[in-house]
Design a protein around this motif. Structure first.
Motif, PDB file in Angstrom:
ATOM      1  N   LEU A 268     -10.837   2.004   2.752  1.00 16.24           N
ATOM      2  CA  LEU A 268      -9.805   2.590   3.046  1.00 16.24           C
ATOM      3  C   LEU A 268     -10.091   3.813   3.803  1.00 16.24           C
ATOM      4  CD1 LEU A 268      -8.313   3.087  -0.775  1.00 16.24           C
ATOM      5  CD2 LEU A 268      -7.722   1.568   1.090  1.00 16.24           C
ATOM      6  N   VAL A 269      -9.356   4.285   4.793  1.00 14.42           N
ATOM      7  CA  VAL A 269      -9.364   5.316   5.557  1.00 14.42           C
ATOM      8  C   VAL A 269      -8.144   6.360   5.335  1.00 14.42           C
ATOM      9  CG1 VAL A 269      -9.592   6.126   8.051  1.00 14.42           C
ATOM     10  CG2 VAL A 269     -10.733   4.202   7.386  1.00 14.42           C
ATOM     11  N   LEU A 270      -8.424   7.355   5.210  1.00 17.06           N
ATOM     12  CA  LEU A 270      -7.339   8.598   5.242  1.00 17.06           C
ATOM     13  C   LEU A 270      -7.320   9.532   6.491  1.00 17.06           C
ATOM     14  CD1 LEU A 270      -5.210  10.182   3.362  1.00 17.06           C
ATOM     15  CD2 LEU A 270      -7.069  11.565   2.666  1.00 17.06           C
ATOM     16  N   ILE A 271      -6.267   9.677   7.270  1.00 17.11           N
ATOM     17  CA  ILE A 271      -5.931  10.504   8.198  1.00 17.11           C
ATOM     18  C   ILE A 271      -4.920  11.415   7.991  1.00 17.11           C
ATOM     19  CG2 ILE A 271      -5.777  10.652  10.756  1.00 17.11           C
ATOM     20  CD1 ILE A 271      -6.996   7.951  11.132  1.00 17.11           C
ATOM     21  N   VAL A 272      -5.160  12.591   8.027  1.00 21.34           N
ATOM     22  CA  VAL A 272      -4.283  13.718   7.954  1.00 21.34           C
ATOM     23  C   VAL A 272      -4.105  14.334   9.241  1.00 21.34           C
ATOM     24  CG1 VAL A 272      -3.031  15.694   6.655  1.00 21.34           C
ATOM     25  CG2 VAL A 272      -4.505  13.947   5.429  1.00 21.34           C
TER      26      VAL A 272
ATOM     27  N   TYR B 288       3.208  17.039   8.939  1.00 23.81           N
ATOM     28  CA  TYR B 288       1.731  16.543   8.615  1.00 23.81           C
ATOM     29  C   TYR B 288       1.871  15.221   8.047  1.00 23.81           C
ATOM     30  CZ  TYR B 288       1.266  21.305   9.715  1.00 23.81           C
ATOM     31  OH  TYR B 288       1.086  22.399  10.633  1.00 23.81           O
ATOM     32  N   PHE B 289       1.256  14.242   8.731  1.00 18.15           N
ATOM     33  CA  PHE B 289       1.325  12.815   8.343  1.00 18.15           C
ATOM     34  C   PHE B 289       0.010  12.653   7.400  1.00 18.15           C
ATOM     35  CE2 PHE B 289       4.370  13.005  11.597  1.00 18.15           C
ATOM     36  CZ  PHE B 289       5.667  12.297  11.057  1.00 18.15           C
ATOM     37  N   PHE B 290       0.081  12.091   6.395  1.00  9.34           N
ATOM     38  CA  PHE B 290      -0.726  11.594   5.460  1.00  9.34           C
ATOM     39  C   PHE B 290      -0.869  10.228   5.549  1.00  9.34           C
ATOM     40  CE2 PHE B 290       0.090  15.565   4.156  1.00  9.34           C
ATOM     41  CZ  PHE B 290      -1.050  16.480   3.454  1.00  9.34           C
ATOM     42  N   ALA B 291      -1.711   9.364   6.400  1.00  8.40           N
ATOM     43  CA  ALA B 291      -1.836   8.080   6.491  1.00  8.40           C
ATOM     44  C   ALA B 291      -3.011   7.373   5.901  1.00  8.40           C
ATOM     45  CB  ALA B 291      -1.944   7.688   8.174  1.00  8.40           C
ATOM     46  N   LEU B 292      -2.742   6.435   5.226  1.00  9.27           N
ATOM     47  CA  LEU B 292      -3.889   5.713   4.568  1.00  9.27           C
ATOM     48  C   LEU B 292      -3.860   4.445   4.993  1.00  9.27           C
ATOM     49  CD1 LEU B 292      -5.714   5.539   1.900  1.00  9.27           C
ATOM     50  CD2 LEU B 292      -4.001   4.838   0.691  1.00  9.27           C
TER      51      LEU B 292
ATOM     52  N   LEU C   4       0.812  -1.029  -0.072  1.00 10.62           N
ATOM     53  CA  LEU C   4       0.070  -0.070   0.255  1.00 10.62           C
ATOM     54  C   LEU C   4       0.875   1.175   0.253  1.00 10.62           C
ATOM     55  CD1 LEU C   4      -2.812   0.965   0.092  1.00 10.62           C
ATOM     56  CD2 LEU C   4      -2.662   1.197   2.699  1.00 10.62           C
ATOM     57  N   LYS C   5       0.506   2.203  -0.776  1.00  8.81           N
ATOM     58  CA  LYS C   5       1.297   3.582  -0.987  1.00  8.81           C
ATOM     59  C   LYS C   5       0.212   4.694  -0.890  1.00  8.81           C
ATOM     60  CE  LYS C   5       4.847   3.879  -3.282  1.00  8.81           C
ATOM     61  NZ  LYS C   5       6.108   3.577  -4.372  1.00  8.81           N
TER      62      LYS C   5
ATOM     63  N   ASP D 282     -10.129   2.770  18.201  1.00  8.16           N
ATOM     64  CA  ASP D 282     -10.021   1.447  18.590  1.00  8.16           C
ATOM     65  C   ASP D 282     -11.112   0.523  17.708  1.00  8.16           C
ATOM     66  OD1 ASP D 282      -8.723   2.190  20.936  1.00  8.16           O
ATOM     67  OD2 ASP D 282     -10.316   2.497  22.273  1.00  8.16           O
ATOM     68  N   SER D 283     -12.108   1.258  17.053  1.00 10.70           N
ATOM     69  CA  SER D 283     -12.867   0.574  16.231  1.00 10.70           C
ATOM     70  C   SER D 283     -12.224   0.027  14.835  1.00 10.70           C
ATOM     71  CB  SER D 283     -14.337   1.196  15.794  1.00 10.70           C
ATOM     72  OG  SER D 283     -13.676   2.315  14.911  1.00 10.70           O
ATOM     73  N   MET D 284     -11.237   0.736  14.530  1.00 12.91           N
ATOM     74  CA  MET D 284     -10.486   0.500  13.149  1.00 12.91           C
ATOM     75  C   MET D 284      -9.303  -0.329  13.425  1.00 12.91           C
ATOM     76  SD  MET D 284      -8.922   3.549  10.856  1.00 12.91           S
ATOM     77  CE  MET D 284      -7.356   3.839  11.680  1.00 12.91           C
ATOM     78  N   LYS D 285      -8.726  -0.400  14.802  1.00 17.31           N
ATOM     79  CA  LYS D 285      -7.578  -1.248  14.884  1.00 17.31           C
ATOM     80  C   LYS D 285      -7.554  -2.655  14.706  1.00 17.31           C
ATOM     81  CE  LYS D 285      -5.480   0.157  18.636  1.00 17.31           C
ATOM     82  NZ  LYS D 285      -5.273   0.605  20.017  1.00 17.31           N
ATOM     83  N   ALA D 286      -8.558  -3.121  14.941  1.00 16.03           N
ATOM     84  CA  ALA D 286      -8.831  -4.700  14.640  1.00 16.03           C
ATOM     85  C   ALA D 286      -8.772  -5.077  13.114  1.00 16.03           C
ATOM     86  CB  ALA D 286      -9.761  -5.497  15.344  1.00 16.03           C
ATOM     87  N   HIS D 287      -9.151  -4.199  12.216  1.00 16.74           N
ATOM     88  CA  HIS D 287      -9.713  -4.258  11.027  1.00 16.74           C
ATOM     89  C   HIS D 287      -8.413  -3.694   9.966  1.00 16.74           C
ATOM     90  CE1 HIS D 287     -13.360  -5.507  11.842  1.00 16.74           C
ATOM     91  NE2 HIS D 287     -13.677  -4.447  12.749  1.00 16.74           N
ATOM     92  N   ILE D 288      -7.129  -3.143  10.494  1.00 17.70           N
ATOM     93  CA  ILE D 288      -6.401  -2.839   9.617  1.00 17.70           C
ATOM     94  C   ILE D 288      -5.493  -3.858   8.712  1.00 17.70           C
ATOM     95  CG2 ILE D 288      -4.068  -1.593   9.459  1.00 17.70           C
ATOM     96  CD1 ILE D 288      -5.201   0.204  11.876  1.00 17.70           C
ATOM     97  N   ILE D 289      -5.345  -3.931   7.584  1.00 14.96           N
ATOM     98  CA  ILE D 289      -4.698  -4.855   6.890  1.00 14.96           C
ATOM     99  C   ILE D 289      -3.294  -4.246   6.534  1.00 14.96           C
ATOM    100  CG2 ILE D 289      -4.480  -6.244   4.499  1.00 14.96           C
ATOM    101  CD1 ILE D 289      -7.589  -5.753   4.882  1.00 14.96           C
ATOM    102  N   ASP D 290      -3.396  -3.282   5.892  1.00 13.99           N
ATOM    103  CA  ASP D 290      -2.215  -2.221   5.742  1.00 13.99           C
ATOM    104  C   ASP D 290      -2.196  -0.698   6.050  1.00 13.99           C
ATOM    105  OD1 ASP D 290       0.653  -2.063   4.596  1.00 13.99           O
ATOM    106  OD2 ASP D 290       0.013  -2.652   2.681  1.00 13.99           O
ATOM    107  N   LYS D 291      -0.872  -0.390   6.048  1.00 13.57           N
ATOM    108  CA  LYS D 291      -0.913   1.049   6.149  1.00 13.57           C
ATOM    109  C   LYS D 291       0.088   1.891   5.459  1.00 13.57           C
ATOM    110  CE  LYS D 291      -0.090   4.628   9.861  1.00 13.57           C
ATOM    111  NZ  LYS D 291       0.195   5.208  11.100  1.00 13.57           N
TER     112      LYS D 291
END
Length: 174
Positions: free
Chosen positions: A66-70, A129-133, A25-26, A153-162
């Motif tokens: 996908l979730v994007l957090i900046v 500034y971090f752009f995390a996908l 993932l990029k 917390d709701s997302m943590k168990a579902h992360i496949i890649d970052k």
């Protein structure tokens, strides 16, 4: 089997497995280099700054969203006790999405409780500034979430890649 044959078979197996593995993932942007300066155009030094263009690649085949957090993790604690400000959070992005065009930031929310992207605006010095996908195996947008911690917390168990991309910015001196 001779030692040379065993080595050849092992090498072929590594090449075959490596050759069929999916890309990592990029997240990238053409607006600034990773670790470089974010142009003022995308910050509070511009009027109504657009989000920078973002490109996503290497999304795992089993991703459901996908979730994007900046975020800015360099906020002075006297201004924000967590030291963290969310510039943009977009959830349940389709895994087929290839990214966002410049100014495509109407979706999502920011740390001011408003819709869309809010540009970097450090109050004191240069900030990162971090752009995390994140690639997730589920959608998280329907969860009853009232805080950033509950969201994580709701997302943590579902992360496949970052994937992560970082830019820096210091507000223009007036």
């Amino acid at each position: 089997m001779s030692r040379i044959s065993q080595c050849t078979v092992a090498l072929l197996a590594v090449l075959l497995i490596g050759g069929t593995a999916s890309a990592k993932l990029k997240i990238t942007t053409t607006a600034f280099p990773n670790g470089g300066s974010i142009p003022a155009k995308y910050t509070c030094d511009a009027q109504n700054p657009p989000n920078p263009p973002l490109a996503f690649s290497g999304v795992p085949k089993n991703a459901k969203s996908l979730v994007l957090i900046v975020e800015d993790p360099d906020v002075p604690k006297n201004l924000m006790p967590t030291g963290l400000f969310d510039h943009w959070i977009v959830v349940d992005i389709s895994p087929d999405t290839k990214g966002f065009k410049e100014g495509d930031g109407a979706q999502g929310v920011n740390g001011m409780g408003k819709a869309g992207y809010v540009g970097p605006c450090p109050p004191d010095r240069e900030h990162r500034y971090f752009f995390a996908l994140y690639a997730l195996d589920a959608k998280v947008g329907d969860a009853k979430i009232t805080s950033r911690q509950e969201f994580e917390d709701s997302m943590k168990a579902h992360i496949i890649d970052k994937a992560e991309y970082m830019g820096k910015y210091e507000k223009a001196k007036k």
